[in-house]
Design a protein around this motif. Structure first.
Motif, PDB file in Angstrom:
ATOM      1  N   MET A 117      47.182  14.498  43.959  1.00 51.77           N
ATOM      2  CA  MET A 117      46.047  14.698  44.523  1.00 51.77           C
ATOM      3  C   MET A 117      45.506  16.495  44.711  1.00 51.77           C
ATOM      4  O   MET A 117      44.478  16.855  44.310  1.00 51.77           O
ATOM      5  CB  MET A 117      45.658  14.289  45.571  1.00 51.77           C
ATOM      6  N   GLY A 118      46.584  16.984  45.304  1.00 51.57           N
ATOM      7  CA  GLY A 118      46.497  18.613  45.618  1.00 51.57           C
ATOM      8  C   GLY A 118      46.196  19.298  44.420  1.00 51.57           C
ATOM      9  O   GLY A 118      45.499  20.038  44.125  1.00 51.57           O
ATOM     10  N   TYR A 119      47.096  19.034  43.192  1.00 51.04           N
ATOM     11  CA  TYR A 119      47.210  19.643  42.135  1.00 51.04           C
ATOM     12  C   TYR A 119      45.796  19.599  41.510  1.00 51.04           C
ATOM     13  O   TYR A 119      45.139  20.644  41.039  1.00 51.04           O
ATOM     14  CB  TYR A 119      48.209  19.350  41.428  1.00 51.04           C
ATOM     15  N   PHE A 120      45.344  18.371  41.239  1.00 43.79           N
ATOM     16  CA  PHE A 120      43.945  18.279  40.625  1.00 43.79           C
ATOM     17  C   PHE A 120      42.937  18.689  41.298  1.00 43.79           C
ATOM     18  O   PHE A 120      41.834  19.104  40.620  1.00 43.79           O
ATOM     19  CB  PHE A 120      43.793  16.567  40.211  1.00 43.79           C
ATOM     20  N   MET A 121      42.905  18.658  42.479  1.00 43.51           N
ATOM     21  CA  MET A 121      42.031  19.382  43.300  1.00 43.51           C
ATOM     22  C   MET A 121      41.925  20.658  43.162  1.00 43.51           C
ATOM     23  O   MET A 121      40.956  21.497  43.057  1.00 43.51           O
ATOM     24  CB  MET A 121      42.038  19.022  45.005  1.00 43.51           C
ATOM     25  N   GLY A 122      42.930  21.457  43.228  1.00 47.57           N
ATOM     26  CA  GLY A 122      42.973  22.981  42.728  1.00 47.57           C
ATOM     27  C   GLY A 122      42.624  23.199  41.473  1.00 47.57           C
ATOM     28  O   GLY A 122      42.110  24.057  41.212  1.00 47.57           O
ATOM     29  N   LEU A 123      43.022  22.210  40.326  1.00 48.84           N
ATOM     30  CA  LEU A 123      42.523  22.426  39.074  1.00 48.84           C
ATOM     31  C   LEU A 123      41.062  22.434  39.057  1.00 48.84           C
ATOM     32  O   LEU A 123      40.527  23.239  38.346  1.00 48.84           O
ATOM     33  CB  LEU A 123      43.311  21.442  38.295  1.00 48.84           C
ATOM     34  N   PHE A 124      40.388  21.336  39.859  1.00 45.38           N
ATOM     35  CA  PHE A 124      39.172  21.264  39.810  1.00 45.38           C
ATOM     36  C   PHE A 124      38.072  22.491  40.232  1.00 45.38           C
ATOM     37  O   PHE A 124      37.262  22.617  39.961  1.00 45.38           O
ATOM     38  CB  PHE A 124      38.744  20.235  40.677  1.00 45.38           C
ATOM     39  N   ASN A 125      39.078  23.358  41.060  1.00 46.23           N
ATOM     40  CA  ASN A 125      38.362  24.475  41.513  1.00 46.23           C
ATOM     41  C   ASN A 125      38.357  25.659  40.387  1.00 46.23           C
ATOM     42  O   ASN A 125      37.397  26.840  40.565  1.00 46.23           O
ATOM     43  CB  ASN A 125      39.376  25.290  42.585  1.00 46.23           C
ATOM     44  N   PHE A 126      39.016  25.400  39.276  1.00 45.64           N
ATOM     45  CA  PHE A 126      38.836  26.387  38.055  1.00 45.64           C
ATOM     46  C   PHE A 126      37.339  26.300  37.778  1.00 45.64           C
ATOM     47  O   PHE A 126      36.791  27.318  37.405  1.00 45.64           O
ATOM     48  CB  PHE A 126      39.555  25.967  37.019  1.00 45.64           C
ATOM     49  N   PHE A 127      36.568  25.185  37.769  1.00 42.36           N
ATOM     50  CA  PHE A 127      35.157  25.018  37.613  1.00 42.36           C
ATOM     51  C   PHE A 127      34.360  25.460  38.517  1.00 42.36           C
ATOM     52  O   PHE A 127      33.240  25.177  38.421  1.00 42.36           O
ATOM     53  CB  PHE A 127      35.089  23.599  37.080  1.00 42.36           C
TER      54      PHE A 127
END
Length: 443
Positions: free
Chosen positions: A379-389
């Protein structure tokens, strides 16, 4: 069974939701002061309006670098007392407090730009795990409520922080830049914000708990693997190929949404000074007065978002989350674009109401939709990755908006705000194509 968060999650009370979200009140003090005053500080220190977007690149670039890394690290952290996310809340808040004391004491432009890098990185360290915190602790039936509570505190914190320069002005503190220095109203606002940031985040750190991994042996094995730098980098980079369909769809929505927001944060100050106060001279009293008025405008949209945060989930249950988000973005886009037609400072409050409705949805609906589509242990990683957008469109804006403003709008930044409104309208249309996997009853 997922070793992190698939164990039965108890339903949290209102006050438990309050405590776990209260840190966002302080975090938004940092972001609100940054958003409302950074361009003002840069201009006061001699920045050319055409270069403001370039100087603002510090903010999205730090987010691009920091958030996926912090998300990955927090996914693979566990301490019996501090938990998984809370160590990052606390360390980020401490660093942000230091940066917020430094920012208004910048004596030259390059120093202010450098401190913006530090401040934004620190705020991101503290903020990113908060998004995953909701996914960790709350059952899907409470996740929208959890993000709504965060949005409420974001709105409340932003209202007060945005008003601080005006409040200090009313108390007799000087709002005039003497010898090219940053006005005392701005300086005192950052000092107050630094203390509130640290206090609010500390409240969440010491009053909220975290669910331990369901399988500690498996978690320890995964954590040891994550400590291998090569493995960590490979996993971080490979995430783009493993993004859920919903995340890909939301990425396009986020892209155009955040171009609009970045344009608003960079250019509202100079736009209002030019179109309403009739000046482009950053050393003039009128320009600084415009800066205070922009703070009031931002307080209005933040206040509206705090109220709307608890209304939007009701509409989401009656319709759908993507319908609500598309509607709110359309309202926000029309409102932001309408500023180009307004010459009265009082009338500027009306479009801020529409922007506030959009902002409430931006902070709630995409994350609630996304949480249901993500693997819990990442969850934390993908939420961080989502921040790319979130940050990539800001980088694009930083590189292009100055050129567009200069070459197509003859330096009139109010027209750049209208362009931002058009981008938000496009985001509204793209939202209609998003797949929301959560059952309607859990919206």
């Amino acid at each position: 069974m997922d070793m992190h968060t698939k164990a039965l999650k108890p339903r949290l009370s209102f006050w438990q939701l309050w405590n776990m979200s209260f840190g966002f009140f302080g975090i938004q003090f940092g972001f609100a002061l940054q958003n409302a005053n950074t361009s003002r500080i840069f201009s006061t220190l001699g920045a050319n309006p055409d270069d403001l977007a370039l100087f603002w690149l510090a903010a999205p670039v730090t987010g691009l670098l920091v958030q996926p890394i912090i998300g990955y690290m927090s996914d693979n952290t566990w301490h019996p007392k501090w938990g998984r996310r809370r160590p990052f809340f606390f360390v980020g808040a401490l660093l942000a407090m230091i940066a917020m004391f430094l920012m208004p004491n910048s004596s030259v432009l390059w120093m202010a730009v450098a401190v913006l890098w530090l401040m934004d990185a620190a705020i991101n360290v503290s903020m990113e795990p908060f998004r995953a915190f909701v996914g960790d602790k709350l059952d899907v039936s409470q996740q929208t409520a959890g993000y709504a509570m965060q949005t409420f505190f974001i709105g409340c914190g932003a209202v007060i922080a945005s008003l601080l320069p005006t409040i200090f002005t009313s108390m007799g503190v000087s709002n005039v830049p003497l010898d090219g220095s940053i006005p005392e109203t701005v300086r005192y606002s950052f000092y107050a914000g630094a203390l509130v940031f640290m206090a609010a985040v500390s409240w969440t750190v010491f009053t909220a708990d975290e669910l331990p991994p369901a399988d500690m042996a498996a978690f320890d094995s995964e954590r040891k693997r994550a400590r291998n730098l090569g493995v960590a980098v490979a996993e971080i980079l490979s995430g783009f190929a493993r993004m859920p369909k919903t995340m890909v769809q939301l990425a396009f929505v986020q892209f155009f949404t955040w171009i609009a927001l970045f344009a608003m944060w960079i250019y509202t100050g100079s736009a209002i000074a030019d179109s309403v106060y009739g000046t482009r001279d950053a050393q003039s009293a009128a320009f600084q007065d415009a800066g205070n008025w922009v703070g009031i405008m931002f307080a209005v949209y933040s206040g509206v978002s705090a109220l709307a945060a608890f209304i939007l989930p009701v509409f989401a249950r009656a319709t759908s989350r993507k319908t609500v988000h598309a509607t709110c973005l359309a309202i926000g886009g029309i409102s932001l674009a309408s500023i180009v037609f307004i010459s009265s400072r009082e009338m500027l409050m009306l479009p801020m109401v529409g922007v506030g409705i959009a902002w409430a949805s931006i902070l709630t609906m995409p994350y609630a939709i996304l949480a249901g589509a993500l693997p819990a242990r990442r969850m934390g990683y993908f939420m961080g990755l989502f921040n790319f957008f979130v940050v990539i469109p800001q980088i694009v804006s930083g590189l292009l908006l100055g050129f567009v403003t200069r070459e197509f709008f003859q330096g009139h930044t109010v027209q750049t705000l209208a362009l931002g409104g058009a981008c938000m309208l496009l985001a509204a249309v793209l939202t209609l194509a998003v797949t929301d996997q959560a059952p309607k009853a859990t919206a």
